[in-house]
Design a protein around this motif. Structure first.
Motif, PDB file in Angstrom:
ATOM      1  N   UNK A   1      -3.151  35.082 -37.625  1.00 52.96           N
ATOM      2  CA  UNK A   1      -2.442  34.236 -36.724  1.00 52.96           C
ATOM      3  C   UNK A   1      -3.302  33.855 -35.709  1.00 52.96           C
ATOM      4  N   UNK A   2      -3.297  32.441 -35.618  1.00 53.46           N
ATOM      5  CA  UNK A   2      -4.618  31.659 -34.534  1.00 53.46           C
ATOM      6  C   UNK A   2      -3.782  30.926 -33.530  1.00 53.46           C
ATOM      7  N   UNK A   3      -4.392  30.252 -32.467  1.00 52.98           N
ATOM      8  CA  UNK A   3      -3.991  29.438 -31.478  1.00 52.98           C
ATOM      9  C   UNK A   3      -5.226  28.757 -31.027  1.00 52.98           C
ATOM     10  N   UNK A   4      -5.221  27.330 -30.660  1.00 51.29           N
ATOM     11  CA  UNK A   4      -6.141  26.706 -30.203  1.00 51.29           C
ATOM     12  C   UNK A   4      -5.434  25.863 -29.145  1.00 51.29           C
ATOM     13  N   UNK A   5      -6.157  25.462 -27.860  1.00 54.27           N
ATOM     14  CA  UNK A   5      -5.918  24.818 -26.788  1.00 54.27           C
ATOM     15  C   UNK A   5      -7.123  23.939 -26.368  1.00 54.27           C
ATOM     16  N   UNK A   6      -6.789  22.879 -25.909  1.00 52.88           N
ATOM     17  CA  UNK A   6      -7.775  21.996 -25.203  1.00 52.88           C
ATOM     18  C   UNK A   6      -7.180  20.967 -24.420  1.00 52.88           C
ATOM     19  N   UNK A   7      -7.561  21.040 -23.050  1.00 47.46           N
ATOM     20  CA  UNK A   7      -6.907  20.329 -22.160  1.00 47.46           C
ATOM     21  C   UNK A   7      -8.024  20.079 -20.993  1.00 47.46           C
ATOM     22  N   UNK A   8      -7.552  19.319 -19.783  1.00 53.76           N
ATOM     23  CA  UNK A   8      -8.330  19.452 -18.569  1.00 53.76           C
ATOM     24  C   UNK A   8      -8.886  20.492 -17.836  1.00 53.76           C
ATOM     25  N   UNK A   9      -8.419  21.577 -18.290  1.00 50.34           N
ATOM     26  CA  UNK A   9      -8.876  22.940 -17.525  1.00 50.34           C
ATOM     27  C   UNK A   9      -9.781  23.509 -18.528  1.00 50.34           C
TER      28      UNK A   9
END
Length: 89
Positions: free
Chosen positions: A37-45
């Motif tokens: 299982x994996x998760x990725x996030x990219x945002x202004x923070x």
């Protein structure tokens, strides 16, 4: 530009994970069970990735989990792995 650099840095860190998963698919005989299982996030923070993987095969058992986060203050992360192998020959 900063977000692009973060995405590229996190993407570069995922390549070993993808290559390792390909090795699991190459098992030829006997019991073979795996989970991931994996998760990725990219945002202004910032940008980050996390994953977990477990497998059982004729060669042994293994488990690994990790996370990596990059933001304005730098890059941080953690990795935990364990396993056992045996020779059936």
């Amino acid at each position: 530009m900063r977000v692009l650099k973060r995405v590229l840095a996190v993407s570069a860190l995922t390549v070993p994970l993808v290559i390792g998963t390909a090795g699991l698919a190459s098992a030829q005989e006997g019991l073979d069970a795996s989970w991931g299982k994996g998760q990725f996030i990219a945002n202004e923070n910032g940008a980050g990735i996390a994953g977990a993987e477990s497998s059982v095969s004729p060669e042994g058992v293994s488990h690994a989990d990790f996370w990596v986060w990059a933001d304005d203050s730098g890059v941080s992360g953690s990795f935990t792995g364990s396993g056992a192998t045996w020779n059936q020959g």
